[in-house]
Write a protein that holds these residues in place. Sequence first.
Motif, PDB file in Angstrom:
ATOM      1  N   GLN A   2      -0.830 -12.132  28.942  1.00 34.51           N
ATOM      2  CA  GLN A   2      -1.170 -10.915  29.683  1.00 34.51           C
ATOM      3  C   GLN A   2      -1.131  -9.696  28.770  1.00 34.51           C
ATOM      4  N   GLU A  44       3.014  -0.788  39.154  1.00 35.75           N
ATOM      5  CA  GLU A  44       3.158  -1.164  40.563  1.00 35.75           C
ATOM      6  C   GLU A  44       2.511  -2.528  40.828  1.00 35.75           C
ATOM      7  N   LEU A  82       2.160  -4.953  38.682  1.00 38.76           N
ATOM      8  CA  LEU A  82       3.017  -5.982  38.089  1.00 38.76           C
ATOM      9  C   LEU A  82       4.174  -6.330  39.014  1.00 38.76           C
ATOM     10  N   LYS A  83       4.802  -5.278  39.568  1.00 43.34           N
ATOM     11  CA  LYS A  83       5.924  -5.515  40.476  1.00 43.34           C
ATOM     12  C   LYS A  83       5.491  -6.304  41.705  1.00 43.34           C
ATOM     13  N   SER A  84       4.243  -6.121  42.110  1.00 47.14           N
ATOM     14  CA  SER A  84       3.741  -6.793  43.313  1.00 47.14           C
ATOM     15  C   SER A  84       3.177  -8.176  43.015  1.00 47.14           C
ATOM     16  N   GLY A  85       3.198  -8.579  41.731  1.00 46.17           N
ATOM     17  CA  GLY A  85       2.720  -9.901  41.370  1.00 46.17           C
ATOM     18  C   GLY A  85       1.230  -9.995  41.110  1.00 46.17           C
ATOM     19  N   HIS A  86       0.534  -8.866  41.076  1.00 46.42           N
ATOM     20  CA  HIS A  86      -0.911  -8.874  40.819  1.00 46.42           C
ATOM     21  C   HIS A  86      -1.146  -8.669  39.316  1.00 46.42           C
ATOM     22  N   SER A  87      -0.831  -9.677  38.534  1.00 48.91           N
ATOM     23  CA  SER A  87      -0.834  -9.516  37.073  1.00 48.91           C
ATOM     24  C   SER A  87      -2.235  -9.290  36.514  1.00 48.91           C
ATOM     25  N   SER A  88      -3.239 -10.003  37.033  1.00 45.43           N
ATOM     26  CA  SER A  88      -4.591  -9.827  36.484  1.00 45.43           C
ATOM     27  C   SER A  88      -5.117  -8.423  36.765  1.00 45.43           C
ATOM     28  N   GLY A 119       5.954  -9.108  30.241  1.00 43.76           N
ATOM     29  CA  GLY A 119       5.453 -10.300  30.913  1.00 43.76           C
ATOM     30  C   GLY A 119       5.051 -11.379  29.927  1.00 43.76           C
ATOM     31  N   GLU A 120       4.167 -12.267  30.380  1.00 43.42           N
ATOM     32  CA  GLU A 120       3.686 -13.338  29.520  1.00 43.42           C
ATOM     33  C   GLU A 120       2.877 -12.764  28.355  1.00 43.42           C
TER      34      GLU A 120
END
Length: 647
Positions: A491, A451, A453-459, A487-488
């Motif tokens: 990460q 969830e 990741l989907k919201s852009g909170h990768s860290s 992802g990257e």
Amino acid sequence: MFSTTQKSVAGSLEIWALGLWLVAIVATGGGSSPLRLSLIVLPLLLFRPSLSVALFAFCLAAIPSILELSAHGHWVGPLGLRLFLVAAFLAASFAFCLGGQLQTRPGLHKAFTLALPGFSALMLVHALLRQFELVSPDYQYLSGNHQSALITALISFAFALRMAAVHRLITLALLVLALVSTGSRWGIFVGVIVLFVVAAMAYRQHRAWLFGLLVVWFGAGVWVVGFTGLSKGGIIRALMPLAFRRPWTGIGPGGVETLSLQYLTRYDWQYRQTHGESIAIDWPATYGVPIALIMLGCLLALVFWRLPASDGRSERLQRHFLAVGLLGLLLHDLFDFSLASGAVGLMAAVNIGALVPRWQFLFKPMRPWQHLLLIIVLSGLLLASNHYSPLAMEREGRLDSVSQRWGTRSFRYWINKSQTPKIANQRMAMLAEALRLAPGDPYLWFRLGAELLKSGHSSQAVLAYRSGLSTASNTWFTSEIRPIFEGEPAQALAAVDGFLGASRMLAHHYRQRNSPPIEAMVALSLAWGDRRVDEELFGVLRASTQPKEKIVPQLWDLLLRGHLSSAHTYTALKVMVARDPQLPLARLFLTLVEQQAAACGSLAYWDLDRVAELLPMAESLRGICWHSSIGNSEVLKRLSLLVDLEN
């Protein structure tokens, strides 16, 4: 005369009730749910327990919940299981009455004596059906551990009841076979100890060799347990803090399941933790430490207190046999808690009823209207506990109908709730609540990570995945961590850093890509020095279309790390030469074995028509590889061929 006839009819009905009760114990698979307990207790309703015993049972089950609610303002364990606990204790009062009447009613005593061999045969059949999975799990005991506990109690009854020697021998043979068929290691160990002890008490002339067998069995059992380990030992140690979570009041029945994943990890224990695995955990956690100690102290006092016999030596021996059986049951529950099973609990109540002194207030039958009222209350509690069963309410989506004041909702409730909202923040908030209750569930962490990741909170997602992986063993992995791999690479590497199983999975995942990130795979290889990771990297380098200036040095570094198989070592050398024909294959091989003698094994895959290329360094190769390759016929064959070529 009419009164005598009434008593005769009542006595006959109670004898039939005893038989039906024994059949119900087998047919219902242990009585660990409201419906099954209803079927087991139904025949026992003909017995009229003492009002004092019924009130004591009710208070003993209800007082901890009252104290917990008063002290903390809310319950941990759910309402339905608390109602079921009170119902189980009231049902035990009927079984207690049966145990008391076995001492004073010759007809009932004789009926139990005649029924025990047949009941033992049914227990054996049930154990075999369960062992070979020939019966639906719905009709099985929750586990072989529960059945072995019941058999342990029955062994003492086989000696305590006045049986013919042949009947006793047949009964014991059937019980021992049933005990072994349960497959419970601890249950078998304790059950056989009880058998040897009561046999030594019964057959004094053979006491010496029976105690000798007991010593041998005990030593063998300790060795086996020490060698193989108890599968639940780690779980018991992990759950021990639950015994003191609310030390004065306990957390109630079902509280262990609600909070268990704060101490356990779900990856290695996939089943519901419905109770503590040891009486040392379950009783303090359910009732609070004071009441648990009082209960255990009273039972141990009952075991070790040599009660006065009313009819001479045989009565005292009876009590001793039953005392050993009760002690064996407590010892069994030290590592395999089974009193959660309705059948085991009721048989323990029969044992206690037969053991206690004949004080009038314990066995004076309640009045008929009180008996009827007790049956109504028990029926109401069983119906209510079935209606408020937490698992049934969860399946039917009714948990919201009961306030959390009456029981903390399971983490599964919050997982289900998290699937409904369309707003990501709401979903994550519900997953966070589930994790508050069950931080030992790695799959929950991975859901939260996905969830995030989907919201852009990768860290934050990386931290969630790392938290999930940290709950499991270092080599564990699951497909649930794949989202972070998409992802990257930085990460993904950060998420699996320090977790070998996940690193292996990431290396395999990268190998399947059309354009694998070689730098990331090299980083994994350098971090772990693991053969499986290096094999994945080799597969990528071998198939890569990148220029030789990048691939050949990486292949050489990989070879120097020395984790490839012998076949892949030789293949890697050939790939290097194929990419850069100016490289001398034979010289590369000698350089490699000079640094790593283990690389000599790759000589077994050397093409026979290219062995002549090794002639300039034949002597060096023999000095390095000859002794280290003894037993490898293919390597020795090529070294011998070099000798022939030299001559």
